[in-house]
Scaffold this active site. Structure first.
Site, mmCIF file in Angstrom:
data_model
loop_
_atom_site.group_PDB
_atom_site.id
_atom_site.type_symbol
_atom_site.label_atom_id
_atom_site.label_comp_id
_atom_site.label_asym_id
_atom_site.label_seq_id
_atom_site.Cartn_x
_atom_site.Cartn_y
_atom_site.Cartn_z
ATOM 1 N N ARG A 223 148.391 -43.056 25.332
ATOM 2 C CA ARG A 223 147.758 -42.060 25.483
ATOM 3 C C ARG A 223 146.463 -41.871 25.127
ATOM 4 O O ARG A 223 146.712 -43.068 24.171
ATOM 5 C CB ARG A 223 149.096 -40.923 24.255
ATOM 6 C CG ARG A 223 149.436 -40.156 24.167
ATOM 7 C CD ARG A 223 149.525 -39.365 22.826
ATOM 8 N NE ARG A 223 148.473 -39.773 21.559
ATOM 9 C CZ ARG A 223 149.055 -38.935 20.195
ATOM 10 N NH1 ARG A 223 149.862 -38.144 20.545
ATOM 11 N NH2 ARG A 223 148.116 -39.407 18.965
ATOM 12 N N TYR B 93 141.514 -34.499 14.766
ATOM 13 C CA TYR B 93 142.897 -34.756 13.921
ATOM 14 C C TYR B 93 143.839 -36.246 15.429
ATOM 15 O O TYR B 93 142.912 -35.953 16.121
ATOM 16 C CB TYR B 93 144.355 -34.101 13.818
ATOM 17 C CG TYR B 93 145.832 -35.238 13.831
ATOM 18 C CD1 TYR B 93 146.254 -35.526 12.641
ATOM 19 C CD2 TYR B 93 146.522 -35.104 14.823
ATOM 20 C CE1 TYR B 93 147.370 -36.550 12.771
ATOM 21 C CE2 TYR B 93 147.970 -35.431 15.050
ATOM 22 C CZ TYR B 93 148.333 -36.153 13.810
ATOM 23 O OH TYR B 93 149.325 -36.913 13.649
ATOM 24 N N ASP C 94 147.627 -35.642 24.693
ATOM 25 C CA ASP C 94 148.501 -34.455 24.059
ATOM 26 C C ASP C 94 147.449 -33.928 22.682
ATOM 27 O O ASP C 94 146.951 -33.747 22.368
ATOM 28 C CB ASP C 94 149.126 -35.750 21.989
ATOM 29 C CG ASP C 94 149.935 -34.479 21.410
ATOM 30 O OD1 ASP C 94 150.254 -33.712 21.654
ATOM 31 O OD2 ASP C 94 150.962 -35.658 20.719
ATOM 32 N N HIS D 197 148.266 -31.398 20.723
ATOM 33 C CA HIS D 197 148.156 -30.934 19.937
ATOM 34 C C HIS D 197 148.631 -29.611 18.928
ATOM 35 O O HIS D 197 148.156 -29.018 18.221
ATOM 36 C CB HIS D 197 147.584 -31.232 18.427
ATOM 37 C CG HIS D 197 147.762 -33.356 18.213
ATOM 38 N ND1 HIS D 197 147.159 -34.333 19.127
ATOM 39 C CD2 HIS D 197 149.632 -33.731 18.456
ATOM 40 C CE1 HIS D 197 147.807 -34.795 18.539
ATOM 41 N NE2 HIS D 197 148.831 -34.846 18.570
ATOM 42 N N GLU E 190 150.483 -33.585 26.688
ATOM 43 C CA GLU E 190 152.125 -32.768 25.669
ATOM 44 C C GLU E 190 151.412 -31.834 24.420
ATOM 45 O O GLU E 190 150.451 -31.504 24.085
ATOM 46 C CB GLU E 190 152.063 -34.227 24.795
ATOM 47 C CG GLU E 190 153.308 -33.870 23.758
ATOM 48 C CD GLU E 190 153.076 -34.858 22.854
ATOM 49 O OE1 GLU E 190 152.231 -35.878 23.028
ATOM 50 O OE2 GLU E 190 153.554 -34.865 21.404
ATOM 51 N N GLU F 92 158.231 -32.540 20.116
ATOM 52 C CA GLU F 92 159.208 -33.407 19.008
ATOM 53 C C GLU F 92 158.872 -32.744 18.238
ATOM 54 O O GLU F 92 159.576 -33.258 17.186
ATOM 55 C CB GLU F 92 157.525 -34.568 18.998
ATOM 56 C CG GLU F 92 156.478 -33.489 18.644
ATOM 57 C CD GLU F 92 155.228 -34.382 18.365
ATOM 58 O OE1 GLU F 92 154.835 -35.374 19.342
ATOM 59 O OE2 GLU F 92 154.615 -33.964 17.165
ATOM 60 N N ARG G 144 160.711 -34.078 25.001
ATOM 61 C CA ARG G 144 160.188 -34.827 24.021
ATOM 62 C C ARG G 144 161.077 -34.745 22.676
ATOM 63 O O ARG G 144 160.784 -35.473 21.621
ATOM 64 C CB ARG G 144 158.772 -34.819 23.011
ATOM 65 C CG ARG G 144 157.460 -34.668 24.402
ATOM 66 C CD ARG G 144 156.464 -35.310 24.621
ATOM 67 N NE ARG G 144 156.310 -35.334 23.127
ATOM 68 C CZ ARG G 144 156.525 -37.145 22.817
ATOM 69 N NH1 ARG G 144 156.808 -37.872 22.672
ATOM 70 N NH2 ARG G 144 155.996 -37.317 20.834
ATOM 71 N N GLU H 263 158.019 -43.048 23.680
ATOM 72 C CA GLU H 263 156.863 -43.124 22.813
ATOM 73 C C GLU H 263 157.151 -44.719 22.243
ATOM 74 O O GLU H 263 157.931 -44.598 20.944
ATOM 75 C CB GLU H 263 156.521 -41.830 21.896
ATOM 76 C CG GLU H 263 155.163 -42.172 21.103
ATOM 77 C CD GLU H 263 154.748 -40.974 20.434
ATOM 78 O OE1 GLU H 263 155.739 -39.827 20.088
ATOM 79 O OE2 GLU H 263 153.975 -40.503 19.696
ATOM 80 N N TRP I 172 148.725 -26.174 14.401
ATOM 81 C CA TRP I 172 149.380 -27.334 14.757
ATOM 82 C C TRP I 172 150.494 -27.457 15.173
ATOM 83 O O TRP I 172 150.923 -26.497 15.396
ATOM 84 C CB TRP I 172 149.375 -27.047 12.749
ATOM 85 C CG TRP I 172 149.540 -29.022 12.868
ATOM 86 C CD1 TRP I 172 150.834 -29.743 12.476
ATOM 87 C CD2 TRP I 172 149.223 -30.059 13.220
ATOM 88 N NE1 TRP I 172 151.640 -31.130 12.322
ATOM 89 C CE2 TRP I 172 149.859 -31.385 12.767
ATOM 90 C CE3 TRP I 172 147.847 -30.559 13.295
ATOM 91 C CZ2 TRP I 172 149.196 -32.467 12.961
ATOM 92 C CZ3 TRP I 172 147.706 -31.977 13.849
ATOM 93 C CH2 TRP I 172 148.490 -32.932 13.532
HETATM 94 O O1 LIG Z 1 152.516 -37.277 19.481
HETATM 95 C C1 LIG Z 1 152.673 -37.407 18.805
HETATM 96 O O2 LIG Z 1 153.334 -38.852 18.057
HETATM 97 C C2 LIG Z 1 152.142 -37.265 17.111
HETATM 98 O O3 LIG Z 1 151.456 -35.968 17.673
HETATM 99 C C3 LIG Z 1 153.090 -37.034 16.253
HETATM 100 O O4 LIG Z 1 154.180 -37.521 16.520
HETATM 101 C C4 LIG Z 1 152.687 -36.244 15.082
HETATM 102 O O5 LIG Z 1 151.234 -36.902 14.332
HETATM 103 C C5 LIG Z 1 153.418 -36.056 13.844
HETATM 104 O O6 LIG Z 1 153.054 -37.866 13.507
HETATM 105 MG MG LIG Z 2 152.988 -35.674 19.882
#
Ligand SMILES: O=C(O)[C@@H](O)[C@H](O)[C@H](O)CO
Ligand SMILES: [Mg+2]
Length: 402
Positions: free
Chosen positions: A147, A159, A210, A212, A236, A262, A283, A339, A402
């Protein structure tokens, strides 16, 4: 057979982890992860004050019934705190059952579908050159999938793009830090990263990205389209998923594969996305989505629609979740990828485990159970410290998604 006692262990060997240990009257115990990054103590209280008292005296072999009791019995269904508490109990009970059977957990789930599971690592950099260097580092370690995230000129402290670090180091702070965001600048910059990565490393590696949850559906569609020449494994969290229908717009405009989940807690969070084939990878993970009992349901449902798994595996999930995920991945027929952010040496020492990384794949061990334990004496040496994920604000101060 009865559950005799259970306790919650909070420790911070790098990041905060909440662990549930369930002990039986027959000397067998099980371990579960209950970590919720930034809200850790709420799950500890949920377990200690409300769940553990009801577990004492129950038959730990009745995994399904205990799951239904905690889910339906609470009356207030779903949500990250409830579902992580349930997940912790579920992991510990599967651990106990597998130990009693003298089998590694994947055998109880249905046996091996593959030898090792493909994992992806996190390559981050402050700019494109740094990210290219970081990807090279993962290529050298043998990863087949990486990634890639990069800082964007004009965005302050974006971030997750700290300089090519192998370990994520959260700020030790009682309040979240503030990072910047600017969608236009990101859209102008991110495709350049992938152009550079394909030029440097060719097309033999899987590349992931990602978002986010930071783009609108229209912007996400645009990003997906711009990234098509670089053939990503997935994009993602390209847009927030509370409104699952939003993905229709993205899907209509791009063939870049999409991954979400996630932050999902239950099958209901992904039902429309899966049955309308709006995503390619789900995820949801063992910890986030109510344990193995519920994640298995999500995976089976996803398999009807050619959606594959891609379990969350950031370092704010403990090695207990990683161990369970690797047993799950070893079994699940519609596996996609796992992951794998590496835990610190201190975390690995607190949670002794028998999984291992080799040549881009990970292997769960053959020990009975899920193969992860906790060294309680060592854990006690790392007390809880408040730490939070950062928030994102636009240049004018507006809070961003976020
Ligand atoms: O895909 C990822 O690994 C990130 O989006 C983290 O899960 C997030 O920063 C929370 O720790
Ligand atoms: Mg993520």
């Amino acid at each position: 057979m009865k559950i005799q006692s259970a306790k919650v262990i909070v420790t911070c060997p790098g990041r905060n982890f909440v662990t549930l240990k369930i002990e039986t009257d027959q000397g067998v115990y099980g371990i579960g992860d209950a970590t919720l990054n930034g809200r850790e103590l709420s799950v500890a209280s949920y377990l200690e004050d409300h769940v553990i008292p009801s577990l004492i005296g129950m038959d730990p072999r009745r995994i399904e019934d205990i799951w239904q009791y905690l889910y339906r019995g609470a009356y207030w269904r779903r949500g990250p705190v409830t579902m992580r508490a349930i997940a912790a109990v579920d992991m510990a009970l599967w651990d106990i059952k597998a130990k009693m059977a003298g089998m590694p957990l994947y055998q109880l789930l249905g046996g091996r579908s593959r030898d090792g599971v493909m994992v992806y690592g996190h390559a981050n950099g402050g700019d494109i050159a740094e990210t290219v260097e970081a990807v090279g580092f993962y290529v050298d370690m043998g990863y087949k999938a990486i990634r890639a995230q990069t800082g964007v000129p004009g965005i302050k402290d974006a971030y997750g793009v700290g300089r090519g670090k192998l370990y994520y180091e959260p700020a030790d702070a009682s309040l979240p830090s503030v990072t910047g965001w600017d969608t236009r600048k990101a859209l102008n910059h991110v495709p350049k990263l992938f152009e550079e990565l394909r030029k440097t490393f060719g097309f033999d590696y899987h590349l992931l990205h990602d978002g986010h949850h930071r783009y609108t559906p229209q912007e996400a569609a645009n990003l997906g389209k711009m990234l098509e020449p670089y053939q990503l494994f997935w994009l993602e969290d390209c847009t927030p998923a509370e409104n699952q229908e939003a993905f229709k717009l993205v899907r209509q405009h791009t063939v870049t594969p999409l991954a979400v989940g996630e932050i999902f807690n239950t099958i209901w969070d992904c039902k429309d996305l899966i049955q309308n084939q709006l995503i390619d990878y789900i995820r949801a993970t063992v910890l986030g989505a109510g344990g193995l009992t519920h994640l298995r349901r999500i995976a089976d449902f996803a398999s009807l629609y050619q959606v594959r798994t891609g379990c969350h595996g950031a370092t704010d999930l403990s090695p207990v979740t990683m161990g369970c995920a690797l047993h799950f991945d070893t079994w699940v027929p519609n596996f996609g990828i796992q992951e794998y952010m590496r835990h610190t040496a201190e975390t690995d020492a607190v949670f002794p485990h028998d999984y291992r990384f080799e040549a881009g794949l990970m292997y769960c061990g053959e020990a009975p159970g899920h193969g992860v334990d906790i060294d309680e004496a060592l854990a006690a040496r790392y007390p809880y410290k408040p730490a939070y994920l950062p928030v994102a604000r636009l240049e004018d101060g507006t809070m961003w998604n976020w």
